[in-house]
Design an enzyme around this catalytic site. Sequence first.
Site, PDB file in Angstrom:
ATOM      1  N   LYS A   1      66.755 -14.209 -31.352  1.00  0.00           N
ATOM      2  CA  LYS A   1      66.381 -13.077 -31.984  1.00  0.00           C
ATOM      3  C   LYS A   1      67.750 -12.534 -32.403  1.00  0.00           C
ATOM      4  O   LYS A   1      68.612 -12.676 -31.576  1.00  0.00           O
ATOM      5  CB  LYS A   1      65.298 -12.058 -31.217  1.00  0.00           C
ATOM      6  CG  LYS A   1      66.054 -11.586 -29.995  1.00  0.00           C
ATOM      7  CD  LYS A   1      65.009 -10.984 -29.102  1.00  0.00           C
ATOM      8  CE  LYS A   1      65.446 -10.614 -27.841  1.00  0.00           C
ATOM      9  NZ  LYS A   1      64.321 -10.267 -26.897  1.00  0.00           N
TER      10      LYS A   1
ATOM     11  N   TYR B   1      94.751   8.395 -32.947  1.00  0.00           N
ATOM     12  CA  TYR B   1      93.841   9.776 -33.005  1.00  0.00           C
ATOM     13  C   TYR B   1      93.798  10.281 -31.576  1.00  0.00           C
ATOM     14  O   TYR B   1      93.438   9.561 -30.558  1.00  0.00           O
ATOM     15  CB  TYR B   1      92.461   9.406 -33.155  1.00  0.00           C
ATOM     16  CG  TYR B   1      92.236   8.938 -34.695  1.00  0.00           C
ATOM     17  CD1 TYR B   1      92.530  10.050 -35.776  1.00  0.00           C
ATOM     18  CD2 TYR B   1      91.723   7.876 -35.076  1.00  0.00           C
ATOM     19  CE1 TYR B   1      92.427   9.469 -37.029  1.00  0.00           C
ATOM     20  CE2 TYR B   1      91.430   7.531 -36.339  1.00  0.00           C
ATOM     21  CZ  TYR B   1      91.757   8.429 -37.322  1.00  0.00           C
ATOM     22  OH  TYR B   1      91.550   8.123 -38.850  1.00  0.00           O
TER      23      TYR B   1
END
Length: 348
Positions: free
Chosen positions: A38, A248
Site C-alpha cells: 500500500k 533560517y
Amino acid sequence: MIDIAPPLRLRLDRDALVANWRWLAAASGRAACGAAIKADGYGLGAREMMRHLAAAGCRDFFVATWAEAAALMPLPAGVSLSVLHGVGASDMVAARLLPTRPVLNSVEQVARWREAGEGRPCDVMVDTGMSRLGLRVEEALGGALGGLTIETLLSHLASADEESVQNARQLAAFRALREAIPARRYSLSNSAGICLGADYAFDLTRPGIALYGGTPRAEAAGHIRQVAFPEARVLQVRTVRAGESVGYGATWTAPRDSRIAVVNLGYADGYLRCHAGTGAATFGAAALPLVGRVSMDLTAFDADDAGAVGEGDWLALGYDLPATAAASGLSQYELLTGLGRRFARIWS
Ligand SMILES: *Cc1c(COP(=O)(O)O)cnc(C)c1O
C-alpha cells in the site's frame, strides 16, 4: 526531448528486498508470506515491488485503495491482490471490474458485497483489538458472514512491536474465530507479528515495513537489510567564516572557518526539519553532519572532512531506518512514505 537529470536519487536494492522477503518467509514457518505494498509500496514504488517480489515467489499482495489496485494492472501471472479498505458504495464498479478481492471491513460492506450477488470470493477483516477497521468479533461469530465465500479471514495486531499482553489476547481471539468461521486461509501477522513466532503465522503473513528495511522488533535485527538509499546533489560548496551562521533562524554558527555543502534536498522531499541536529550524509568515507535548519528544497552539511566534495557531487543520506527513526523521532514508516516525487527511483 530535453534530457533532464533527476535532482534526487533513491537507490533501491533488489537483492536486499528479496533477502528480506526470504527471511520473513522462513520466519513465517509453514505459512505463505505475502507483501503489503500500500501507499505505493511504502513510497518506494508498488509496481516494482510487486514485480521483484512476485519473481522471488511472493503470491499475495495487499494495497489500501482501489486506485492503488488499478495502478497495478495487469497483475503478474499467479498473483493475488487484496484491497484493505474494502468496498464503499463508490467502489463497486472498480470492485467488479478488477481481478482483486476486497477485504470486507463492516456489516455494511458485507451487505454491499452480497447484494452485488456474484458470489465472488472476498477477504474479511475482523477486529480483535485494534478498533480501526473490521467487523466486531461478536458480529462475525453472530452470523454476519454467512453465505460469503471467504478466501482469507484477517485480523491485525495492534501492539506486535511491543511486549504487550494484547498480543496473546488477540491471538486467542483469532483462534476462536478460526474455529467458527470457514475460510480458505487465515492471516494475522504483519512484520512485527512474524517476529512473535510460528503461533502467530497461521496460513499467510502480511509483512510491509520489514521488506523495505525496517526492523520491527529486536528478533529481526541483523537479518533485515537496508533497501532504500536516498542521495542528493551538491549545488554549491561555500566557505562560511567563523562566527557566520547558516540557514533560517541562524540556528548554527560556524565555530571556525568551515566548508559547507548545500544540497538540493528539503522538507518538500520528505526530509523533514526534525533531522536537524542528528541528520548526516556521507561522501565516500567522509561524514558530513547536517548544519542549521532544513529548508523546503535545500539543506546544508558541514563538508570540512570531505575535502574533495564539490558542485554536482552526490551525497548519500544517512537513512538506516531504525537508527534514523530513533534519532529523528519519526517512525520507520514515515521515513519511507514521506520520500517525495523528486527522487528518481533507481533499482540495482
Ligand atoms: C500495513 C499493513 C500490514 C503490514 O504492516 P507492517 O507493520 O508494515 O509489516 C499488514 N496488515 C495490514 C492490515 C496492514 O494494514
